[in-house]
Design an enzyme around this catalytic site. Structure first.
Site, PDB file in Angstrom:
ATOM      1  N   ASP A  11       4.562  11.049   9.396  1.00  0.00           N
ATOM      2  CA  ASP A  11       4.404  10.880   8.066  1.00  0.00           C
ATOM      3  C   ASP A  11       5.919  10.494   7.068  1.00  0.00           C
ATOM      4  O   ASP A  11       7.432  10.644   8.135  1.00  0.00           O
ATOM      5  CB  ASP A  11       4.802  11.876   7.390  1.00  0.00           C
ATOM      6  N   ASP A  13       7.104  10.239   3.742  1.00  0.00           N
ATOM      7  CA  ASP A  13       7.352  10.946   2.585  1.00  0.00           C
ATOM      8  C   ASP A  13       7.679  12.019   2.374  1.00  0.00           C
ATOM      9  O   ASP A  13       6.986  12.786   3.383  1.00  0.00           O
ATOM     10  CB  ASP A  13       7.223  10.863   0.983  1.00  0.00           C
ATOM     11  N   ARG A  51      -1.515   7.227  -4.376  1.00  0.00           N
ATOM     12  CA  ARG A  51      -2.008   7.267  -6.253  1.00  0.00           C
ATOM     13  C   ARG A  51      -2.318   7.689  -6.943  1.00  0.00           C
ATOM     14  O   ARG A  51      -2.490   7.957  -7.754  1.00  0.00           O
ATOM     15  CB  ARG A  51      -0.441   5.783  -6.190  1.00  0.00           C
ATOM     16  N   SER A 119       2.080   5.880   1.358  1.00  0.00           N
ATOM     17  CA  SER A 119       2.389   5.204   0.496  1.00  0.00           C
ATOM     18  C   SER A 119       2.729   3.577   0.277  1.00  0.00           C
ATOM     19  O   SER A 119       3.030   2.898   1.070  1.00  0.00           O
ATOM     20  CB  SER A 119       4.409   4.911   0.474  1.00  0.00           C
ATOM     21  N   ASN A 121       5.301   1.949  -1.109  1.00  0.00           N
ATOM     22  CA  ASN A 121       6.732   1.461  -1.393  1.00  0.00           C
ATOM     23  C   ASN A 121       7.287   2.226   0.102  1.00  0.00           C
ATOM     24  O   ASN A 121       8.313   1.897   0.259  1.00  0.00           O
ATOM     25  CB  ASN A 121       6.796   2.690  -2.256  1.00  0.00           C
TER      26      ASN A 121
HETATM   27  P1  B16 Z   1       2.838   5.040  -3.912  1.00  0.00           P
HETATM   28  P2  B16 Z   1       3.498   9.773   2.436  1.00  0.00           P
HETATM   29  C1  B16 Z   1       2.406   9.640  -0.246  1.00  0.00           C
HETATM   30  O1  B16 Z   1       3.307   9.377   0.979  1.00  0.00           O
HETATM   31  C2  B16 Z   1       2.915  10.503  -0.806  1.00  0.00           C
HETATM   32  O2  B16 Z   1       2.913  11.588  -0.308  1.00  0.00           O
HETATM   33  C3  B16 Z   1       2.264  11.242  -2.191  1.00  0.00           C
HETATM   34  O3  B16 Z   1       3.114  12.040  -2.430  1.00  0.00           O
HETATM   35  C4  B16 Z   1       2.167   9.413  -2.637  1.00  0.00           C
HETATM   36  O4  B16 Z   1       1.563   9.970  -3.617  1.00  0.00           O
HETATM   37  C5  B16 Z   1       1.413   8.682  -1.552  1.00  0.00           C
HETATM   38  O5  B16 Z   1       2.802   8.385  -0.662  1.00  0.00           O
HETATM   39  C6  B16 Z   1       1.340   7.144  -2.732  1.00  0.00           C
HETATM   40  O6  B16 Z   1       2.759   6.690  -2.538  1.00  0.00           O
HETATM   41  O7  B16 Z   1       2.813   5.623  -4.833  1.00  0.00           O
HETATM   42  O8  B16 Z   1       4.368   4.857  -3.235  1.00  0.00           O
HETATM   43  O9  B16 Z   1       2.577   3.821  -2.909  1.00  0.00           O
HETATM   44  O10 B16 Z   1       4.223  11.249   2.912  1.00  0.00           O
HETATM   45  O11 B16 Z   1       1.592   9.403   3.365  1.00  0.00           O
HETATM   46  O12 B16 Z   1       4.849   8.617   3.328  1.00  0.00           O
HETATM   47 MG    MG Z   2       4.198  13.066   3.366  1.00  0.00          MG
END
Ligand code: B16
Ligand code: MG
Length: 218
Positions: A11, A13, A51, A119, A121
């Site tokens: 993962d 984040d 999101r 994410s 991002n």
């Molecule tokens: P974004 P991961 C997730 O990343 C985050 O844990 C989560 O808090 C977030 O809402 C989701 O990505 C979407 O992210 O808004 O940047 O598209 O932990 O799966 O790497």
């Molecule tokens: Mg995470």
């Protein structure tokens, strides 16, 4: 007989980088503008979730209903802009302690490595920390249609690596991500506090002082 692990999916984040704190700060700020608060414990529910689904959970926490789809898009965009202000400042120094060493050890030992993140991002973050071309595969929020705990993100990762799911192991900081990996038939190691990750096969606090024997003993 247990299968030998050949691939590790990370993962992003909260595992490779501490962007989980930036997500929390941005959601908290959004909640505050709507007149309620978001606690760290409540924030656990948002980790690993897309999101827009996170926004739905936040609105439920704030007992805010009757928000149109258009308003939801605006709220999610506002949160993302605050979040991006922080990730755009990231540098390779923001890779969490021990992570780079661990990844390099895995590469030397011929494990395949991938990112499995919800994410959208993820690409920006990997670029900022200088790891855009480091992984054998990157599956992120732009490539999936169902967010964790659905196994899609990790199954796609296994597919891109060409390794069967039962020979993959996932590192995750979110309970939704541990569930997603289990739903994919993979072994799991939680990163964080055991009380937040009750379903993980094993939990570590981070990668400091962790070496690849943790995989060999899984
Ligand atoms: P974004 P991961 C997730 O990343 C985050 O844990 C989560 O808090 C977030 O809402 C989701 O990505 C979407 O992210 O808004 O940047 O598209 O932990 O799966 O790497
Ligand atoms: Mg995470």
């Amino acid at each position: 007989m247990t299968q030998k692990i050949k691939a590790i999916i990370f993962d992003l984040d909260g595992v490779i980088v501490d962007t989980a704190i930036f997500h929390f700060q941005a959601w908290k700020k959004l909640a505050n503008t709507m007149g309620f608060d978001l606690t760290k414990a409540q924030n656990e529910q948002l980790k690993g979730i897309s999101r827009l689904e996170s926004l739905d959970i936040l609105l439920e926490i704030g007992k805010t209903d009757a928000v149109s789809n258009e308003e939801k898009q605006q709220l999610a965009t506002r949160k993302n802009e605050w979040y991006r202000e922080n990730i755009l400042k990231m540098t390779p120094q923001d890779i969490l302690p021990g992570v780079k060493n661990f990844l390099e050890e895995l590469k030397k030992a011929d494990y395949k490595i991938a990112i499995g993140s919800s994410s959208k991002n993820a690409g920006t973050i990997l670029e900022r920390i200088g790891m855009k071309d480091f992984f054998d595969a990157v599956v992120d929020g732009t490539k999936i249609t169902r967010s964790k705990p659905d196994p899609e993100v990790f199954l796609k990762g296994a597919q891109e690596l060409n390794i069967p799911p039962e020979q993959c192991l996932v590192f995750e900081d979110a309970e939704s991500g541990i569930e997603a990996a289990k739903n994919a038939g993979m072994k799991t190691i939680g990163v964080g506090k055991p009380e937040n990750l009750p379903k993980a096969d094993k939990v570590i606090p981070g990668f400091k002082n962790i070496n690849i024997s943790i995989i060999e003993n899984s």
